[in-house]
Write a protein that holds these residues in place. Structure first.
Motif, PDB file in Angstrom:
ATOM      1  N   LEU A 259     -21.100   4.775  -7.294  1.00  0.00           N
ATOM      2  CA  LEU A 259     -20.135   3.704  -7.073  1.00  0.00           C
ATOM      3  C   LEU A 259     -20.110   2.853  -8.330  1.00  0.00           C
ATOM      4  N   GLU A 260     -18.982   2.886  -9.018  1.00  0.00           N
ATOM      5  CA  GLU A 260     -18.848   2.153 -10.272  1.00  0.00           C
ATOM      6  C   GLU A 260     -18.206   0.787 -10.078  1.00  0.00           C
ATOM      7  N   LYS A 261     -17.321   0.694  -9.083  1.00  0.00           N
ATOM      8  CA  LYS A 261     -16.615  -0.568  -8.856  1.00  0.00           C
ATOM      9  C   LYS A 261     -16.210  -0.669  -7.397  1.00  0.00           C
ATOM     10  N   ILE A 262     -16.312  -1.887  -6.834  1.00  0.00           N
ATOM     11  CA  ILE A 262     -15.851  -2.107  -5.465  1.00  0.00           C
ATOM     12  C   ILE A 262     -15.229  -3.492  -5.378  1.00  0.00           C
ATOM     13  N   MET A 263     -14.002  -3.541  -4.875  1.00  0.00           N
ATOM     14  CA  MET A 263     -13.289  -4.800  -4.702  1.00  0.00           C
ATOM     15  C   MET A 263     -12.819  -4.892  -3.253  1.00  0.00           C
ATOM     16  N   ILE A 264     -13.164  -5.984  -2.590  1.00  0.00           N
ATOM     17  CA  ILE A 264     -12.759  -6.204  -1.202  1.00  0.00           C
ATOM     18  C   ILE A 264     -11.566  -7.158  -1.199  1.00  0.00           C
ATOM     19  N   TYR A 265     -10.506  -6.755  -0.500  1.00  0.00           N
ATOM     20  CA  TYR A 265      -9.305  -7.588  -0.397  1.00  0.00           C
ATOM     21  C   TYR A 265      -8.947  -7.781   1.071  1.00  0.00           C
ATOM     22  N   GLU A 266      -8.395  -8.936   1.393  1.00  0.00           N
ATOM     23  CA  GLU A 266      -7.772  -9.079   2.699  1.00  0.00           C
ATOM     24  C   GLU A 266      -6.578  -8.135   2.728  1.00  0.00           C
ATOM     25  N   THR A 267      -6.431  -7.401   3.799  1.00  0.00           N
ATOM     26  CA  THR A 267      -5.378  -6.380   3.867  1.00  0.00           C
ATOM     27  C   THR A 267      -3.986  -6.969   3.655  1.00  0.00           C
ATOM     28  N   LYS A 268      -3.794  -8.209   4.062  1.00  0.00           N
ATOM     29  CA  LYS A 268      -2.480  -8.832   3.924  1.00  0.00           C
ATOM     30  C   LYS A 268      -2.212  -9.364   2.512  1.00  0.00           C
TER      31      LYS A 268
ATOM     32  N   LYS B 258       1.972   1.786  -2.829  1.00  0.00           N
ATOM     33  CA  LYS B 258       2.031   2.726  -3.957  1.00  0.00           C
ATOM     34  C   LYS B 258       1.549   4.122  -3.569  1.00  0.00           C
ATOM     35  N   TYR B 259       0.447   4.178  -2.817  1.00  0.00           N
ATOM     36  CA  TYR B 259      -0.161   5.467  -2.486  1.00  0.00           C
ATOM     37  C   TYR B 259       0.094   5.922  -1.053  1.00  0.00           C
ATOM     38  N   GLY B 260       0.723   5.075  -0.262  1.00  0.00           N
ATOM     39  CA  GLY B 260       1.032   5.460   1.115  1.00  0.00           C
ATOM     40  C   GLY B 260      -0.184   5.498   2.012  1.00  0.00           C
ATOM     41  N   TYR B 261      -1.095   4.541   1.854  1.00  0.00           N
ATOM     42  CA  TYR B 261      -2.313   4.544   2.665  1.00  0.00           C
ATOM     43  C   TYR B 261      -1.999   4.357   4.139  1.00  0.00           C
ATOM     44  N   THR B 262      -2.693   5.112   4.968  1.00  0.00           N
ATOM     45  CA  THR B 262      -2.510   5.046   6.418  1.00  0.00           C
ATOM     46  C   THR B 262      -3.698   4.346   7.069  1.00  0.00           C
ATOM     47  N   GLY B 263      -3.494   3.875   8.300  1.00  0.00           N
ATOM     48  CA  GLY B 263      -4.581   3.281   9.064  1.00  0.00           C
ATOM     49  C   GLY B 263      -4.980   1.888   8.628  1.00  0.00           C
ATOM     50  N   THR B 264      -4.114   1.216   7.879  1.00  0.00           N
ATOM     51  CA  THR B 264      -4.445  -0.127   7.412  1.00  0.00           C
ATOM     52  C   THR B 264      -3.941  -1.220   8.359  1.00  0.00           C
ATOM     53  N   GLU B 265      -3.025  -0.865   9.249  1.00  0.00           N
ATOM     54  CA  GLU B 265      -2.449  -1.857  10.155  1.00  0.00           C
ATOM     55  C   GLU B 265      -3.526  -2.435  11.077  1.00  0.00           C
ATOM     56  N   GLY B 266      -3.553  -3.744  11.177  1.00  0.00           N
ATOM     57  CA  GLY B 266      -4.514  -4.389  12.066  1.00  0.00           C
ATOM     58  C   GLY B 266      -5.922  -4.478  11.511  1.00  0.00           C
ATOM     59  N   GLN B 267      -6.150  -3.973  10.305  1.00  0.00           N
ATOM     60  CA  GLN B 267      -7.474  -4.042   9.682  1.00  0.00           C
ATOM     61  C   GLN B 267      -7.586  -5.305   8.831  1.00  0.00           C
TER      62      GLN B 267
ATOM     63  N   THR C 212     -10.926   0.961   4.875  1.00  0.00           N
ATOM     64  CA  THR C 212     -10.522  -0.171   5.704  1.00  0.00           C
ATOM     65  C   THR C 212     -11.736  -0.630   6.501  1.00  0.00           C
ATOM     66  N   TYR C 213     -11.742  -1.926   6.837  1.00  0.00           N
ATOM     67  CA  TYR C 213     -12.876  -2.486   7.574  1.00  0.00           C
ATOM     68  C   TYR C 213     -12.389  -3.677   8.376  1.00  0.00           C
ATOM     69  N   ASN C 214     -12.938  -3.823   9.590  1.00  0.00           N
ATOM     70  CA  ASN C 214     -12.403  -4.846  10.482  1.00  0.00           C
ATOM     71  C   ASN C 214     -13.496  -5.653  11.181  1.00  0.00           C
ATOM     72  N   ASP C 215     -14.701  -5.669  10.600  1.00  0.00           N
ATOM     73  CA  ASP C 215     -15.808  -6.393  11.229  1.00  0.00           C
ATOM     74  C   ASP C 215     -16.411  -7.390  10.241  1.00  0.00           C
ATOM     75  N   LYS C 216     -17.581  -7.935  10.615  1.00  0.00           N
ATOM     76  CA  LYS C 216     -18.250  -8.897   9.743  1.00  0.00           C
ATOM     77  C   LYS C 216     -18.869  -8.190   8.551  1.00  0.00           C
TER      78      LYS C 216
END
Length: 201
Positions: free
Chosen positions: A74-83, A93-102, A175-179
């Motif tokens: 793992l060289e780099k990791i950036m966490i963003y709010e999905t919105k 850009k990439y057509g990511y799926t499964g991001t809704e509600g995360q 995607t991640y939806n917990d603490k």
């Protein structure tokens, strides 16, 4: 004749100025010194934003985890709010799926290397995840629909296969939806498993 006299006069005048102190002798004898350019201070490379979410690293990136001859770095990791605008731009850009509600969209830069004697892959022939993220609960990889069938894509990863001795650097999303309580990486390959804590609980 007049030209020769003018040149001689100019030479005498220059010599007079040097002797009289009008021009320093050292400057007259030596070429002008080169001005050393100030070394530009390189900005530190940002490899993560974990601290923004209260996660204090126990080890610095890059982090490598190896199991069964497969090494995952793992060289780099950036966490963003999905919105957020950044996350939405990547999703579109990439057509990511499964991001809704995360709640979170996690962007990573990785390098994988196969040091075993057999092919290692994630494809229709082998759908088992070779590495996993856990932040207290497991995060899930998100499929880039627009590039899902492109094998070993260095721009964004989904389907991949590595022959013995081969390696690949690419980008992958979760995607991640917990603490966000901790962060560890698990690599599971050929019946062997290894875990490295990046942020201990």
């Amino acid at each position: 004749m007049k030209k020769m006299m003018l040149k001689a006069s100019a030479a005498v005048l220059l010599l007079t100025q040097v002797v009289a102190g009008g021009i320093p002798a050292a400057a007259a004898e030596q070429p002008a010194p080169k001005v050393a350019a100030a070394a530009a201070t390189a900005a530190p490379v940002m490899t993560d934003n974990l601290a923004k979410y209260g996660l204090k690293k126990d080890v610095e990136l890059p982090v490598t985890v190896t199991a069964g001859g497969l090494s995952y770095t793992l060289e780099k990791i950036m966490i963003y709010e999905t919105k957020s605008a950044t996350a939405q731009a990547l999703i579109k850009k990439y057509g990511y799926t499964g991001t809704e509600g995360q709640k979170y969209f996690i962007w990573t830069k990785i390098t994988i290397k196969n040091s075993s004697n057999a092919k290692v892959q994630f494809s229709s022939k082998d759908l088992s995840d070779k590495w996993r993220f856990n932040f207290g609960e497991e995060a899930f990889t998100s499929m880039p629909r627009k590039f899902a069938e492109k094998v070993n894509n260095t721009e964004v990863l989904w389907t991949w296969e590595l022959a013995p001795g081969k390696k690949l650097t690419s980008y992958q999303a979760y995607t991640y939806n917990d603490k966000l309580e901790r962060f560890y990486i698990t690599v599971d390959n050929k019946g062997q498993k290894n875990v490295v804590d990046v942020v201990k609980k």
